[in-house]
Enzyme design. Structure first.
Site, short mmCIF file in Angstrom:
data_model
loop_
_atom_site.label_atom_id
_atom_site.label_comp_id
_atom_site.label_asym_id
_atom_site.label_seq_id
_atom_site.Cartn_x
_atom_site.Cartn_y
_atom_site.Cartn_z
N ASP A 47 0.82 -1.20 0.00
CA ASP A 47 0.00 0.00 0.00
C ASP A 47 0.86 1.26 0.00
O ASP A 47 1.97 1.27 0.53
CB ASP A 47 -0.90 -0.01 1.24
CG ASP A 47 -2.00 1.02 1.17
OD1 ASP A 47 -2.35 1.45 0.05
OD2 ASP A 47 -2.52 1.40 2.23
N ASN B 96 -10.72 -2.49 -6.34
CA ASN B 96 -9.96 -1.55 -7.18
C ASN B 96 -10.60 -1.34 -8.55
O ASN B 96 -10.27 -0.35 -9.24
CB ASN B 96 -8.52 -2.02 -7.36
CG ASN B 96 -7.67 -1.86 -6.13
OD1 ASN B 96 -6.63 -2.51 -5.98
ND2 ASN B 96 -8.08 -1.01 -5.19
N HIS C 29 2.63 3.69 -9.12
CA HIS C 29 2.40 2.25 -9.30
C HIS C 29 3.60 1.59 -9.99
O HIS C 29 3.96 0.45 -9.66
CB HIS C 29 1.13 2.01 -10.11
CG HIS C 29 -0.12 2.39 -9.39
ND1 HIS C 29 -0.39 1.95 -8.11
CD2 HIS C 29 -1.18 3.17 -9.76
CE1 HIS C 29 -1.57 2.44 -7.72
NE2 HIS C 29 -2.06 3.17 -8.70
#
Length: 226
Positions: free
Chosen positions: A12, A60, A29
């Protein structure tokens, strides 16, 4: 050092790390994916046989289409760019989740990676993608019912999960300063030790992994007994 058979990680903080560095979410990411490449050799050195990484949850899918599409593309690129190296290093790949929601070309790419590495035994890398634990348990029960079972045991559910060979989680690490497990491996992590780090995932390093394992080694696991 206490033996860990299954380490699970909720990676996370990629987007918040990106905000902190004035970067886009996509760059965050990407940095998170690069961190997997960086840390995997350390997992192998630590002789941890099973690693599960929470890369994309069932929830998500509710994010913006641009972010979802990038995360899907990132998985495809990771498999394309890293597969040969993973195979050469004896990594066995597994991908769990509702993979039927992914485009057919990515499903084929995933199946090819699983097939290529199926006989490797150095470490098993399980990528949880389009994954939710409640959904996994529902899918397992649906599978059992379809097979005509009327009395269901824990063993029946275990064997109907996405990866029946997955051992129970020993240690679950979550980065990013959030204190929850977010629908991740609820069945398999029933007796897992939990470790939460304030660091965002792209900032994680092997010292942080060692710190988590050292903390784990000091705990007494009773599994409900005295």
């Amino acid at each position: 050092m206490t033996t860990i058979k299954h380490l699970a990680i909720i990676m996370d903080g990629n987007a918040r790390w990106a905000d902190q560095h004035n970067l886009t979410k996509s760059e965050g990411h990407k940095a998170g994916a690069d961190k997997i490449r960086e840390l995997l050799p350390e997992f192998i050195n630590l002789n941890i046989p099973y690693i599960t990484l929470y890369t994309f949850s069932s929830e998500n899918w509710q994010r913006s289409s641009s972010e979802v599409n990038f995360l899907i593309k990132l998985l495809s690129l990771y498999l394309k760019n890293e597969l040969d190296s993973l195979h050469e290093n004896g990594v066995k790949i597994k991908v769990i989740g509702r993979l039927n929601l992914l485009r057919s070309s990515l499903q084929k790419q995933i199946n090819n990676a699983i097939e290529l590495t199926q006989n490797n035994n150095k470490i098993k890398l399980c990528i949880a993608f389009s994954y939710g634990s409640r959904q996994e348990i529902v899918d397992a029960c649906t599978k059992i019912i379809a097979n005509g079972k009327k009395q269901v045991s824990e063993n029946d559910i275990q064997h109907a999960l996405y990866d029946p060979e997955m051992p129970d989680v020993d240690l679950l690490i979550r980065s990013g300063g959030v204190y929850r497990i977010s629908n991740f491996l609820l069945w398999q992590a029933a007796y897992a030790e939990l470790y939460f780090s304030q660091k965002y995932w792209p900032d994680f390093n092997k010292d942080d992994i060692h710190e988590a394992i050292n903390d784990y080694s000091k705990r007494k696991r009773t599994f409900g007994k005295r």
